[in-house]
Design a protein around this motif. Structure first.
Motif, PDB file in Angstrom:
ATOM      1  N   ASN A  10      -9.126   9.275 -11.729  1.00 11.94           N
ATOM      2  CA  ASN A  10      -8.075   8.655 -11.993  1.00 11.94           C
ATOM      3  C   ASN A  10      -7.411   7.775 -10.904  1.00 11.94           C
ATOM      4  OD1 ASN A  10      -8.409   9.161 -14.756  1.00 11.94           O
ATOM      5  ND2 ASN A  10      -6.928  10.617 -14.349  1.00 11.94           N
ATOM      6  N   PHE A  11      -7.278   8.497  -9.592  1.00 11.13           N
ATOM      7  CA  PHE A  11      -6.843   7.875  -8.206  1.00 11.13           C
ATOM      8  C   PHE A  11      -7.697   6.953  -7.862  1.00 11.13           C
ATOM      9  CE2 PHE A  11      -6.257   7.539  -3.899  1.00 11.13           C
ATOM     10  CZ  PHE A  11      -4.681   7.510  -3.711  1.00 11.13           C
ATOM     11  N   VAL A  12      -9.225   7.131  -7.573  1.00 10.35           N
ATOM     12  CA  VAL A  12     -10.101   6.184  -7.032  1.00 10.35           C
ATOM     13  C   VAL A  12     -10.181   4.937  -7.912  1.00 10.35           C
ATOM     14  CG1 VAL A  12     -12.509   6.027  -6.267  1.00 10.35           C
ATOM     15  CG2 VAL A  12     -11.245   8.344  -5.892  1.00 10.35           C
ATOM     16  N   GLU A  13     -10.250   5.072  -9.238  1.00  3.98           N
ATOM     17  CA  GLU A  13     -10.277   4.019  -9.941  1.00  3.98           C
ATOM     18  C   GLU A  13      -8.928   3.385 -10.143  1.00  3.98           C
ATOM     19  OE1 GLU A  13     -11.857   1.274 -12.108  1.00  3.98           O
ATOM     20  OE2 GLU A  13     -13.043   3.197 -11.478  1.00  3.98           O
ATOM     21  N   ASP A  14      -7.927   3.518  -9.946  1.00  7.10           N
ATOM     22  CA  ASP A  14      -6.493   2.873  -9.813  1.00  7.10           C
ATOM     23  C   ASP A  14      -6.718   2.260  -8.366  1.00  7.10           C
ATOM     24  OD1 ASP A  14      -4.059   2.294 -10.987  1.00  7.10           O
ATOM     25  OD2 ASP A  14      -3.274   2.951  -9.208  1.00  7.10           O
ATOM     26  N   PHE A  15      -7.163   3.216  -7.380  1.00 10.08           N
ATOM     27  CA  PHE A  15      -7.241   2.453  -6.016  1.00 10.08           C
ATOM     28  C   PHE A  15      -8.307   1.027  -6.058  1.00 10.08           C
ATOM     29  CE2 PHE A  15      -9.929   1.967  -2.387  1.00 10.08           C
ATOM     30  CZ  PHE A  15      -8.907   1.834  -1.238  1.00 10.08           C
ATOM     31  N   LYS A  16      -9.181   1.189  -6.574  1.00 14.39           N
ATOM     32  CA  LYS A  16     -10.162  -0.033  -6.826  1.00 14.39           C
ATOM     33  C   LYS A  16      -9.774  -1.003  -7.404  1.00 14.39           C
ATOM     34  CE  LYS A  16     -14.113  -0.063  -5.733  1.00 14.39           C
ATOM     35  NZ  LYS A  16     -14.555  -0.650  -4.471  1.00 14.39           N
ATOM     36  N   GLN A  17      -8.670  -0.936  -8.463  1.00  7.17           N
ATOM     37  CA  GLN A  17      -8.241  -1.999  -9.188  1.00  7.17           C
ATOM     38  C   GLN A  17      -6.637  -2.518  -8.571  1.00  7.17           C
ATOM     39  OE1 GLN A  17      -9.557  -3.278 -11.905  1.00  7.17           O
ATOM     40  NE2 GLN A  17     -11.524  -1.918 -11.501  1.00  7.17           N
ATOM     41  N   ASN A  18      -6.166  -1.594  -8.075  1.00 11.17           N
ATOM     42  CA  ASN A  18      -4.626  -1.965  -7.679  1.00 11.17           C
ATOM     43  C   ASN A  18      -4.219  -2.029  -6.217  1.00 11.17           C
ATOM     44  OD1 ASN A  18      -3.665  -2.549 -10.438  1.00 11.17           O
ATOM     45  ND2 ASN A  18      -4.117  -0.377 -10.630  1.00 11.17           N
TER      46      ASN A  18
ATOM     47  N   SER B  63       2.774   5.760  -2.934  1.00  9.31           N
ATOM     48  CA  SER B  63       4.118   6.720  -3.070  1.00  9.31           C
ATOM     49  C   SER B  63       4.257   6.918  -4.466  1.00  9.31           C
ATOM     50  CB  SER B  63       5.328   5.825  -2.418  1.00  9.31           C
ATOM     51  OG  SER B  63       5.286   5.702  -1.217  1.00  9.31           O
ATOM     52  N   ALA B  64       3.847   6.041  -5.420  1.00  9.12           N
ATOM     53  CA  ALA B  64       4.131   6.477  -6.685  1.00  9.12           C
ATOM     54  C   ALA B  64       3.112   7.503  -7.240  1.00  9.12           C
ATOM     55  CB  ALA B  64       3.641   5.101  -7.635  1.00  9.12           C
ATOM     56  N   HIS B  65       1.540   7.532  -6.710  1.00  5.42           N
ATOM     57  CA  HIS B  65       0.622   8.417  -6.972  1.00  5.42           C
ATOM     58  C   HIS B  65       1.177   9.673  -6.246  1.00  5.42           C
ATOM     59  CE1 HIS B  65      -2.294   6.299  -8.996  1.00  5.42           C
ATOM     60  NE2 HIS B  65      -1.987   5.198  -8.230  1.00  5.42           N
ATOM     61  N   LYS B  66       1.688   9.697  -5.096  1.00  2.00           N
ATOM     62  CA  LYS B  66       2.078  10.980  -4.328  1.00  2.00           C
ATOM     63  C   LYS B  66       3.254  11.549  -4.966  1.00  2.00           C
ATOM     64  CE  LYS B  66       4.685  11.905  -0.022  1.00  2.00           C
ATOM     65  NZ  LYS B  66       5.659  12.518  -0.761  1.00  2.00           N
ATOM     66  N   GLU B  67       4.150  10.945  -5.449  1.00  2.00           N
ATOM     67  CA  GLU B  67       5.376  11.284  -6.298  1.00  2.00           C
ATOM     68  C   GLU B  67       4.940  12.207  -7.723  1.00  2.00           C
ATOM     69  OE1 GLU B  67       8.613   8.775  -6.751  1.00  2.00           O
ATOM     70  OE2 GLU B  67       8.398   8.066  -4.678  1.00  2.00           O
ATOM     71  N   ARG B  68       3.926  11.273  -8.466  1.00  2.00           N
ATOM     72  CA  ARG B  68       3.678  11.852  -9.569  1.00  2.00           C
ATOM     73  C   ARG B  68       2.640  13.256  -9.315  1.00  2.00           C
ATOM     74  NH1 ARG B  68      -1.113  11.551 -11.963  1.00  2.00           N
ATOM     75  NH2 ARG B  68      -1.995   9.779 -10.714  1.00  2.00           N
ATOM     76  N   LEU B  69       1.793  13.239  -8.420  1.00  2.00           N
ATOM     77  CA  LEU B  69       0.816  14.191  -8.168  1.00  2.00           C
ATOM     78  C   LEU B  69       1.640  15.398  -7.494  1.00  2.00           C
ATOM     79  CD1 LEU B  69      -2.097  12.408  -6.782  1.00  2.00           C
ATOM     80  CD2 LEU B  69      -2.179  13.746  -8.987  1.00  2.00           C
TER      81      LEU B  69
ATOM     82  N   LEU C 120       0.895  -1.126  -0.033  1.00  2.00           N
ATOM     83  CA  LEU C 120       0.196   0.044  -0.009  1.00  2.00           C
ATOM     84  C   LEU C 120       0.942   1.274   0.018  1.00  2.00           C
ATOM     85  CD1 LEU C 120      -2.712   1.276   0.039  1.00  2.00           C
ATOM     86  CD2 LEU C 120      -2.742   1.113   2.572  1.00  2.00           C
ATOM     87  N   VAL C 121       1.985   1.294   0.649  1.00  2.00           N
ATOM     88  CA  VAL C 121       2.853   2.370   0.770  1.00  2.00           C
ATOM     89  C   VAL C 121       3.533   2.489  -0.612  1.00  2.00           C
ATOM     90  CG1 VAL C 121       5.145   3.282   1.903  1.00  2.00           C
ATOM     91  CG2 VAL C 121       3.441   2.211   3.347  1.00  2.00           C
ATOM     92  N   GLN C 122       3.843   1.528  -1.218  1.00  2.00           N
ATOM     93  CA  GLN C 122       4.736   1.631  -2.591  1.00  2.00           C
ATOM     94  C   GLN C 122       3.543   2.048  -3.491  1.00  2.00           C
ATOM     95  OE1 GLN C 122       5.944  -2.271  -3.854  1.00  2.00           O
ATOM     96  NE2 GLN C 122       6.630  -1.612  -5.786  1.00  2.00           N
ATOM     97  N   TRP C 123       2.322   1.613  -3.432  1.00  2.00           N
ATOM     98  CA  TRP C 123       1.385   1.921  -4.441  1.00  2.00           C
ATOM     99  C   TRP C 123       1.074   3.444  -4.015  1.00  2.00           C
ATOM    100  CZ3 TRP C 123      -3.430   4.406  -3.609  1.00  2.00           C
ATOM    101  CH2 TRP C 123      -4.297   4.077  -4.524  1.00  2.00           C
TER     102      TRP C 123
END
Length: 174
Positions: free
Chosen positions: A130-138, A83-89, A78-81
């Motif tokens: 986009n964030f919510v959809e990726d959350f649901k999938q990954n 962190s990827a969004h955090k860095e991009r945003l 979860l932290v890895q997932w």
């Protein structure tokens, strides 16, 4: 104690940086407190747009008498997932604040909250979807129905998690 949030003995902050943060909390989320915190973060950072999404536990199907859901999560992934969004945003000057429940959450209560904070709304509205959809999938979070005191896994609602070894998927190479 985080500003404005009194953490329980088992609640944890998995990732906290400038204004982005990831919170895991036992039981349903304290939404008023989280919303106030996110709004203070926006004000303190001179941001003009705050976009929230909140997920609530609901009944599934007409015959299902779910009392609530039980959430399990795998914190390192979860932290890895996140962190990827955090860095991009954050590279686009957007902060992301997410909270998710662990354990039992009754029907009608919140288990998931995400807030994107930026100078202008154009930066957050599309990204929130986009964030919510990726959350649901990954995101590595699993939910179980809780019915009449029993925890029940509903496989047909579950999504395979790439490389996890669940549902016949091959585990990731080490």
């Amino acid at each position: 104690m985080l500003e404005g949030i009194s953490l329980g003995a088992n609640d944890i902050v998995l990732l906290e940086a400038s204004a982005s943060e990831l919170l895991i909390m036992d039981g349903n989320l304290p939404l008023k407190t989280l919303y106030a915190r996110y709004n203070r973060l926006a004000k303190a950072n001179n941001k003009g747009a705050v976009a929230h999404f909140t997920g609530f536990v609901r009944q599934e199907g007409e015959m299902n008498k779910t009392d609530g859901l039980v959430f399990e999560l795998y914190e390192p992934l979860l932290v890895q997932w996140f962190s990827a969004h955090k860095e991009r945003l954050e590279s686009d000057n957007v902060f992301v604040c997410m909270a998710h429940s662990r354990g039992f959450v009754p029907v009608g209560k919140s288990s998931f909250s995400v807030c994107l904070i930026a100078k202008q709304r154009a930066s957050v509205l599309g990204e929130l979807a986009n964030f919510v959809e990726d959350f649901k999938q990954n995101a590595p979070i699993w939910k179980y129905d809780f019915i009449a005191g029993q925890q029940i896994f509903e496989r047909e609602r579950a999504k395979p998690l790439q490389g996890s070894g669940l549902f016949g998927d091959k585990p990731a190479e080490r």
